[in-house]
Write a protein that holds these residues in place. Structure first.
Motif, mmCIF file in Angstrom:
data_model
loop_
_atom_site.group_PDB
_atom_site.id
_atom_site.type_symbol
_atom_site.label_atom_id
_atom_site.label_comp_id
_atom_site.label_asym_id
_atom_site.label_seq_id
_atom_site.Cartn_x
_atom_site.Cartn_y
_atom_site.Cartn_z
ATOM 1 N N GLN A 70 44.076 32.763 15.640
ATOM 2 C CA GLN A 70 43.304 32.794 14.402
ATOM 3 C C GLN A 70 42.970 31.380 13.936
ATOM 4 N N GLU A 71 43.882 30.455 14.151
ATOM 5 C CA GLU A 71 43.592 29.056 13.813
ATOM 6 C C GLU A 71 42.456 28.508 14.675
ATOM 7 N N TYR A 72 42.341 29.000 15.900
ATOM 8 C CA TYR A 72 41.272 28.553 16.796
ATOM 9 C C TYR A 72 39.926 29.187 16.446
ATOM 10 N N GLY A 73 39.938 30.242 15.624
ATOM 11 C CA GLY A 73 38.673 30.819 15.184
ATOM 12 C C GLY A 73 38.472 32.289 15.449
ATOM 13 N N TYR A 74 39.425 32.939 16.109
ATOM 14 C CA TYR A 74 39.304 34.387 16.342
ATOM 15 C C TYR A 74 39.757 35.152 15.091
ATOM 16 N N LYS A 75 39.088 36.250 14.802
ATOM 17 C CA LYS A 75 39.476 37.077 13.653
ATOM 18 C C LYS A 75 40.323 38.273 14.069
ATOM 19 N N TYR A 76 40.073 38.772 15.267
ATOM 20 C CA TYR A 76 40.811 39.935 15.764
ATOM 21 C C TYR A 76 41.430 39.586 17.115
ATOM 22 N N ILE A 77 42.709 39.887 17.275
ATOM 23 C CA ILE A 77 43.442 39.549 18.494
ATOM 24 C C ILE A 77 43.900 40.850 19.150
ATOM 25 N N THR A 78 43.472 41.096 20.380
ATOM 26 C CA THR A 78 43.817 42.339 21.056
ATOM 27 C C THR A 78 44.438 42.054 22.424
ATOM 28 N N LEU A 79 45.224 43.006 22.910
ATOM 29 C CA LEU A 79 45.800 42.947 24.254
ATOM 30 C C LEU A 79 45.187 44.066 25.085
ATOM 31 N N ASP A 80 44.546 43.719 26.192
ATOM 32 C CA ASP A 80 43.932 44.708 27.074
ATOM 33 C C ASP A 80 45.018 45.367 27.922
ATOM 34 N N LEU A 81 45.242 46.652 27.722
ATOM 35 C CA LEU A 81 46.319 47.358 28.424
ATOM 36 C C LEU A 81 46.019 47.569 29.904
ATOM 37 N N VAL A 82 44.774 47.401 30.305
ATOM 38 C CA VAL A 82 44.460 47.484 31.731
ATOM 39 C C VAL A 82 45.074 46.303 32.472
ATOM 40 N N GLY A 83 45.179 45.180 31.787
ATOM 41 C CA GLY A 83 45.731 43.976 32.401
ATOM 42 C C GLY A 83 44.654 43.084 32.987
ATOM 43 N N TYR A 84 45.080 41.976 33.577
ATOM 44 C CA TYR A 84 44.140 41.006 34.142
ATOM 45 C C TYR A 84 43.321 41.633 35.256
ATOM 46 N N GLN A 85 42.014 41.433 35.179
ATOM 47 C CA GLN A 85 41.099 41.858 36.234
ATOM 48 C C GLN A 85 40.070 40.761 36.444
ATOM 49 N N SER A 86 39.946 40.291 37.666
ATOM 50 C CA SER A 86 38.951 39.276 37.979
ATOM 51 C C SER A 86 37.560 39.840 37.707
ATOM 52 N N GLY A 87 36.758 39.076 36.954
ATOM 53 C CA GLY A 87 35.386 39.489 36.695
ATOM 54 C C GLY A 87 35.242 40.727 35.841
ATOM 55 N N SER A 88 36.183 40.969 34.951
ATOM 56 C CA SER A 88 36.130 42.203 34.169
ATOM 57 C C SER A 88 34.896 42.272 33.275
ATOM 58 N N MET A 89 34.338 41.133 32.897
ATOM 59 C CA MET A 89 33.125 41.153 32.092
ATOM 60 C C MET A 89 31.956 41.801 32.835
ATOM 61 N N ASN A 90 32.028 41.849 34.163
ATOM 62 C CA ASN A 90 30.923 42.388 34.947
ATOM 63 C C ASN A 90 30.828 43.909 34.904
ATOM 64 N N LYS A 91 31.807 44.550 34.303
ATOM 65 C CA LYS A 91 31.785 46.022 34.229
ATOM 66 C C LYS A 91 30.536 46.519 33.501
ATOM 67 N N VAL A 92 30.070 45.752 32.547
ATOM 68 C CA VAL A 92 28.890 46.182 31.779
ATOM 69 C C VAL A 92 27.627 46.124 32.608
ATOM 70 N N LEU A 93 27.674 45.490 33.778
ATOM 71 C CA LEU A 93 26.484 45.351 34.616
ATOM 72 C C LEU A 93 26.269 46.538 35.524
ATOM 73 N N SER A 94 27.295 47.355 35.740
ATOM 74 C CA SER A 94 27.187 48.465 36.670
ATOM 75 C C SER A 94 26.505 49.653 36.020
#
Length: 266
Positions: free
Chosen positions: A242-266
């Motif tokens: 929050q000090e760095y500037g985020y307002k909402y902090i979440t934990l992705d329960l799927v876990g680390y996935q390489s290139g997970s941002m690319n899911k929206v492209l499929s």
């Protein structure tokens, strides 16, 4: 099988005779640099690293140390991805603009120094991922010997360990822009926010981490065995992010996935 692949890699490099390696200090480019030096000799190899706002300063420091350890000439160049037309808009072809610009910086160095080829650390795993930078490499005649030898990440880690490279078990890394959701404009401030957030999480001895950024939301990705650490330190993490500037902090329960941002492209 792995010995045969490495021998094929060496044959590809020998055919090239002299190479300039686009060197980030990651697992793949470090192994490619080491293999090039072992095969061709240090005088026939040059490592070039781009210093830009999209990579943490710690990565540049590590790249310098690795090049010195391998015993190869190393040149650092200044680049700015945010100055590339089309990059900051952050569409699905963002990486194309980045790689195209990088190679436009390195090719003149190759010509000036009298080397024959520019090579980079694309690997067999990348064929199954969204990698628009590969198109830029193809257009400019940049080769990927690890891909040509059909080497996969696990195999590169195994060979790196045999070569006693400290990167053999280094967590996967990609530029900080890959943390920002497609369509959200990339700025220096946002990249700094991501760098600070991931740096804080790594200070808790979390090995693999991404802070995916969706406007004011931080979506933390860690490996499942590190989720307990995140939860145990959630008060500190929330306060810091929050000090760095985020307002909402979440934990992705799927876990680390390489290139997970690319899911929206499929």
């Amino acid at each position: 099988m792995l010995t045969e692949k490495y021998q094929k890699l060496q044959a590809i490099l020998r055919e090239m005779e002299t190479v300039v390696v686009a060197f980030s200090g990651g697992v793949d480019s470090t192994f490619l640099l080491k293999a090039s030096v072992e095969t061709l000799g240090p005088d026939q190899v040059l490592a070039v690293t781009a210093d830009s706002e999209t990579y943490p300063s710690s990565e540049l420091i590590e790249a310098r140390e690795l090049a010195e350890k391998i015993g190869v000439k190393h040149q650092v160049i200044e680049t700015s991805e945010l100055a590339i037309p089309g990059y900051a808009e952050n569409n699905k072809n963002r990486c194309y603009f980045c790689k195209s610009s990088l190679f436009d910086h390195i090719i003149p160095i190759m010509d000036e120094k009298g080397f024959n080829n520019v090579i980079y650390g694309v690997i067999a795993d990348d064929m199954n991922e969204h990698r628009p930078g590969m198109q830029a490499a193809k257009e400019k005649g940049i080769r990927g010997p690890l891909l040509e030898a059909n080497l996969f990440k696990d195999e590169i880690r195994e060979l790196s360990q045999k070569f006693e490279l400290p990167t053999w078990n280094k967590p996967s890394f990609a530029c900080l822009s890959s943390r920002i959701a497609y369509g959200e404009y990339i700025t220096k401030e946002k990249l700094t926010k991501v760098e600070k957030a991931e740096g804080f999480l790594k200070s808790l001895f979390i090995r693999q981490v991404r802070v995916r950024t969706h406007q004011d939301i931080a979506r933390i990705e860690v490996e499942p065995n590190d989720m307990k650490t995140v939860l145990e330190n959630h008060d500190q993490i929330v306060k810091a992010l929050q000090e760095y500037g985020y307002k909402y902090i979440t934990l992705d329960l799927v876990g680390y996935q390489s290139g997970s941002m690319n899911k929206v492209l499929s």
